[in-house]
Design an enzyme around this catalytic site. Structure first.
Site, PDB file in Angstrom:
ATOM      1  N   LYS A  67       6.567  -2.849  -7.732  1.00  0.00           N
ATOM      2  CA  LYS A  67       6.354  -1.572  -7.021  1.00  0.00           C
ATOM      3  C   LYS A  67       5.545  -1.746  -5.730  1.00  0.00           C
ATOM      4  O   LYS A  67       4.753  -0.886  -5.361  1.00  0.00           O
ATOM      5  CB  LYS A  67       5.689  -0.516  -7.923  1.00  0.00           C
ATOM      6  CG  LYS A  67       6.307  -0.308  -9.279  1.00  0.00           C
ATOM      7  CD  LYS A  67       7.807  -0.404  -9.321  1.00  0.00           C
ATOM      8  CE  LYS A  67       8.514   0.740  -8.634  1.00  0.00           C
ATOM      9  NZ  LYS A  67       9.986   0.493  -8.603  1.00  0.00           N
ATOM     10  N   GLY A  69       7.225  -2.814  -2.793  1.00  0.00           N
ATOM     11  CA  GLY A  69       8.146  -2.839  -1.655  1.00  0.00           C
ATOM     12  C   GLY A  69       9.220  -3.908  -1.770  1.00  0.00           C
ATOM     13  O   GLY A  69       9.868  -4.272  -0.782  1.00  0.00           O
ATOM     14  N   THR A  70       9.438  -4.385  -2.985  1.00  0.00           N
ATOM     15  CA  THR A  70      10.440  -5.433  -3.228  1.00  0.00           C
ATOM     16  C   THR A  70      11.832  -5.014  -2.767  1.00  0.00           C
ATOM     17  O   THR A  70      12.556  -5.805  -2.151  1.00  0.00           O
ATOM     18  CB  THR A  70      10.525  -5.728  -4.742  1.00  0.00           C
ATOM     19  OG1 THR A  70       9.247  -5.540  -5.334  1.00  0.00           O
ATOM     20  CG2 THR A  70      11.049  -7.110  -4.994  1.00  0.00           C
ATOM     21  N   THR A  71      12.210  -3.785  -3.095  1.00  0.00           N
ATOM     22  CA  THR A  71      13.555  -3.301  -2.774  1.00  0.00           C
ATOM     23  C   THR A  71      13.772  -3.327  -1.262  1.00  0.00           C
ATOM     24  O   THR A  71      14.831  -3.749  -0.774  1.00  0.00           O
ATOM     25  CB  THR A  71      13.710  -1.849  -3.289  1.00  0.00           C
ATOM     26  OG1 THR A  71      13.248  -1.787  -4.637  1.00  0.00           O
ATOM     27  CG2 THR A  71      15.137  -1.374  -3.209  1.00  0.00           C
ATOM     28  N   TRP A  72      12.767  -2.903  -0.538  1.00  0.00           N
ATOM     29  CA  TRP A  72      12.831  -2.891   0.925  1.00  0.00           C
ATOM     30  C   TRP A  72      12.941  -4.312   1.473  1.00  0.00           C
ATOM     31  O   TRP A  72      13.778  -4.609   2.334  1.00  0.00           O
ATOM     32  CB  TRP A  72      11.580  -2.192   1.466  1.00  0.00           C
ATOM     33  CG  TRP A  72      11.608  -1.852   2.920  1.00  0.00           C
ATOM     34  CD1 TRP A  72      12.704  -1.781   3.736  1.00  0.00           C
ATOM     35  CD2 TRP A  72      10.470  -1.513   3.733  1.00  0.00           C
ATOM     36  NE1 TRP A  72      12.316  -1.417   5.012  1.00  0.00           N
ATOM     37  CE2 TRP A  72      10.952  -1.253   5.024  1.00  0.00           C
ATOM     38  CE3 TRP A  72       9.099  -1.403   3.475  1.00  0.00           C
ATOM     39  CZ2 TRP A  72      10.099  -0.885   6.071  1.00  0.00           C
ATOM     40  CZ3 TRP A  72       8.258  -1.030   4.514  1.00  0.00           C
ATOM     41  CH2 TRP A  72       8.755  -0.771   5.802  1.00  0.00           C
ATOM     42  N   HIS A 133       9.155 -11.729  -9.602  1.00  0.00           N
ATOM     43  CA  HIS A 133       7.803 -11.177  -9.774  1.00  0.00           C
ATOM     44  C   HIS A 133       6.893 -12.228 -10.420  1.00  0.00           C
ATOM     45  O   HIS A 133       5.749 -11.929 -10.764  1.00  0.00           O
ATOM     46  CB  HIS A 133       7.812  -9.943 -10.681  1.00  0.00           C
ATOM     47  CG  HIS A 133       8.448  -8.718 -10.086  1.00  0.00           C
ATOM     48  ND1 HIS A 133       8.217  -8.298  -8.800  1.00  0.00           N
ATOM     49  CD2 HIS A 133       9.298  -7.798 -10.626  1.00  0.00           C
ATOM     50  CE1 HIS A 133       8.909  -7.188  -8.578  1.00  0.00           C
ATOM     51  NE2 HIS A 133       9.570  -6.863  -9.663  1.00  0.00           N
ATOM     52  N   ARG A 158       1.104  -4.813  -1.395  1.00  0.00           N
ATOM     53  CA  ARG A 158       0.861  -3.385  -1.151  1.00  0.00           C
ATOM     54  C   ARG A 158      -0.478  -2.975  -1.731  1.00  0.00           C
ATOM     55  O   ARG A 158      -0.929  -3.567  -2.737  1.00  0.00           O
ATOM     56  CB  ARG A 158       1.983  -2.590  -1.833  1.00  0.00           C
ATOM     57  CG  ARG A 158       1.972  -1.123  -1.530  1.00  0.00           C
ATOM     58  CD  ARG A 158       3.093  -0.407  -2.262  1.00  0.00           C
ATOM     59  NE  ARG A 158       3.308   0.916  -1.696  1.00  0.00           N
ATOM     60  CZ  ARG A 158       4.067   1.853  -2.239  1.00  0.00           C
ATOM     61  NH1 ARG A 158       4.715   1.607  -3.370  1.00  0.00           N
ATOM     62  NH2 ARG A 158       4.192   3.032  -1.671  1.00  0.00           N
ATOM     63  N   ARG A 298      11.537   6.384  -3.838  1.00  0.00           N
ATOM     64  CA  ARG A 298      10.807   7.622  -4.089  1.00  0.00           C
ATOM     65  C   ARG A 298      10.334   8.147  -2.739  1.00  0.00           C
ATOM     66  O   ARG A 298      11.095   8.714  -1.986  1.00  0.00           O
ATOM     67  CB  ARG A 298       9.662   7.365  -5.087  1.00  0.00           C
ATOM     68  CG  ARG A 298       9.083   8.636  -5.707  1.00  0.00           C
ATOM     69  CD  ARG A 298       7.962   8.302  -6.679  1.00  0.00           C
ATOM     70  NE  ARG A 298       6.839   7.669  -6.038  1.00  0.00           N
ATOM     71  CZ  ARG A 298       5.746   8.295  -5.610  1.00  0.00           C
ATOM     72  NH1 ARG A 298       5.620   9.589  -5.789  1.00  0.00           N
ATOM     73  NH2 ARG A 298       4.765   7.631  -5.020  1.00  0.00           N
TER      74      ARG A 298
HETATM   75  P1  A3P Z   1       6.804   4.852  -3.904  1.00  0.00           P
HETATM   76  O1  A3P Z   1       7.007   5.022  -5.364  1.00  0.00           O
HETATM   77  O2  A3P Z   1       5.359   4.877  -3.524  1.00  0.00           O
HETATM   78  O3  A3P Z   1       7.606   5.781  -3.069  1.00  0.00           O
HETATM   79  P2  A3P Z   1       9.649  -1.890  -5.484  1.00  0.00           P
HETATM   80  O4  A3P Z   1      10.801  -1.964  -4.554  1.00  0.00           O
HETATM   81  O5  A3P Z   1       8.777  -3.116  -5.427  1.00  0.00           O
HETATM   82  O6  A3P Z   1      10.061  -1.508  -6.843  1.00  0.00           O
HETATM   83  O7  A3P Z   1       8.684  -0.748  -4.917  1.00  0.00           O
HETATM   84  C1  A3P Z   1       9.116   0.578  -4.921  1.00  0.00           C
HETATM   85  C2  A3P Z   1       8.372   1.336  -3.848  1.00  0.00           C
HETATM   86  O8  A3P Z   1       8.932   1.012  -2.564  1.00  0.00           O
HETATM   87  C3  A3P Z   1       8.527   2.828  -4.008  1.00  0.00           C
HETATM   88  O9  A3P Z   1       7.312   3.377  -3.517  1.00  0.00           O
HETATM   89  C4  A3P Z   1       9.720   3.118  -3.123  1.00  0.00           C
HETATM   90  O10 A3P Z   1       9.825   4.458  -2.699  1.00  0.00           O
HETATM   91  C5  A3P Z   1       9.432   2.194  -1.955  1.00  0.00           C
HETATM   92  N1  A3P Z   1      10.640   1.863  -1.181  1.00  0.00           N
HETATM   93  C6  A3P Z   1      11.893   1.628  -1.648  1.00  0.00           C
HETATM   94  N2  A3P Z   1      12.727   1.385  -0.628  1.00  0.00           N
HETATM   95  C7  A3P Z   1      12.000   1.460   0.497  1.00  0.00           C
HETATM   96  C8  A3P Z   1      12.327   1.338   1.889  1.00  0.00           C
HETATM   97  N3  A3P Z   1      13.575   1.087   2.267  1.00  0.00           N
HETATM   98  N4  A3P Z   1      11.338   1.499   2.779  1.00  0.00           N
HETATM   99  C9  A3P Z   1      10.076   1.757   2.377  1.00  0.00           C
HETATM  100  N5  A3P Z   1       9.711   1.911   1.093  1.00  0.00           N
HETATM  101  C10 A3P Z   1      10.664   1.762   0.157  1.00  0.00           C
END
Ligand code: A3P
Length: 332
Positions: A67, A69-72, A133, A158, A298
């Site tokens: 959580k 910013g991995t997805t980003w 992770h 983060r 989110r």
């Molecule tokens: P929030 O829950 O605070 O919104 P992970 O990717 O490591 O699981 O982390 C998820 C977090 O990254 C979530 O934070 C999500 O909304 C945010 N996130 C996902 N895609 C993103 C993007 N393209 N740019 C910025 N934040 C992103």
């Protein structure tokens, strides 16, 4: 951790029941392994990364505490590395049809969830983009080797308060069902205060967060050519600058012509949370783990913690993290 470092001192399946257990942190049973709390079901994946995965010097690992910013990072790295074959502004870009987690897989959970034998990543062409992770100290030595055989690692870090709040919502919005996730753990659901207490004690998936970030941070200081340390909050502030940094680190810097043609901006735009959220691949369906794809996207802000935890809770976690990071040069 002898099983991890030395290979076969003890089978992971035999080791798991002997490890310290935490049942108060749904949806997973956590076990403490090598100083970190992990979902029990993922630990066989740690072992497989050590024994079955064959790293290549050209591999790039995207690493993170959950959580953060991995997805980003997956989306940005995928779009950057593949920009010649897949122009980011093109309608047919893979990230417009598949989620970032389909484009770049987590190694340990892929192994943990598969019944197949052998190296599940062997068929991927080089250079491979992979995610994990796994804490730095638990990565196999052939990934972290301090010579030409070692892999490159990009870490995204983060603010732990936001990582905690993001985890809270992710867990609440998913009913994840895998081995080790039991009915007992779902009822009654713990409060945010209870889960926060555990988080402050390091009892969270891949926790303690401060050890996870510190290990990668120190390695990025020691071996800046092999470990790049990015910060989510800085990426939000200056996405284009960070994408350029990422491309340089990955050995595919943007040319002046590309910058002038808007390629960096197109990557930033393609990977922005607002764009990704709109896509069917990201707002429907579930992952291998029955995680709803939409729950990866989110708010995507810095500082949302202040809407969900009290300032007392925040200062308590700040103090824990500050103490643990003292002397490292890393602060939040
Ligand atoms: P929030 O829950 O605070 O919104 P992970 O990717 O490591 O699981 O982390 C998820 C977090 O990254 C979530 O934070 C999500 O909304 C945010 N996130 C996902 N895609 C993103 C993007 N393209 N740019 C910025 N934040 C992103």
């Amino acid at each position: 951790t002898s099983v991890h470092r030395k290979g076969s001192a003890m089978d992971m399946a035999e080791l798991i029941p002997t490890l310290p257990l935490e049942t108060g942190c749904p949806p997973f049973l956590l076990r403490q392994y090598g100083g970190y709390w992990q979902p029990e079901w993922v630990l066989p994946g740690f072992e497989a990364v050590n024994t079955r995965f064959q790293p290549r010097p050209s591999d790039v690992f995207l690493a993170s505490f959950p959580k953060s910013g991995t997805t980003w990072l997956k989306a940005l790295a995928f779009a950057t590395v593949n920009r010649a074959e897949h122009p980011p502004s093109g309608d047919a870009h893979p990230l417009r049809r598949s989620g970032p987690h389909d484009c770049v897989k987590f190694v340990e959970s892929t192994f943990a969830l598969s019944d197949e034998d052998g190296d599940l990543f062997a068929a991927l062409p080089s250079p491979r983009l992979l995610a994990t992770h796994i804490p730095y100290s638990l990565l196999p030595e052939h990934i972290t080797a301090d010579d030409d055989s070692g892999c490159r690692i990009v870490y995204i870090c983060r603010d732990p308060k936001d990582a905690f709040v993001s985890t809270w919502f992710f867990t609440k919005n998913n009913k994840v069902k895998v081995a080790g996730s039991t009915e007992l753990l779902q009822h009654p659901a713990p409060s945010i205060e209870q889960v926060f207490d555990l988080f402050c004690d390091g009892r969270s998936v891949s926790g303690p967060q401060w050890h996870h970030v510190r290990e990668y941070w120190e390695e990025s200081q020691r071996r800046p050519n092999k470990v790049l340390f990015l910060r989510y909050e800085e990426m939000l502030r200056e996405p284009a600058r960070n994408v350029k940094k990422l491309a340089e680190f990955l050995g595919c810097p943007f040319t002046a012509e590309e910058v002038a043609a808007g390629v960096v901006d197109a990557i930033v735009d393609l990977c922005s949370i607002d764009q990704l959220k709109k896509l069917q691949a990201n707002n429907t369906g579930v992952t291998d783990l029955a995680v709803k794809n939409e729950t990866f996207f989110r708010k995507g802000l810095a500082g949302d913690w202040s809407n969900h935890i009290s300032s007392e809770m925040a200062s308590r976690l700040d103090r824990v993290v500050e103490d643990a990071l003292r002397g490292s040069g890393l602060t939040f």
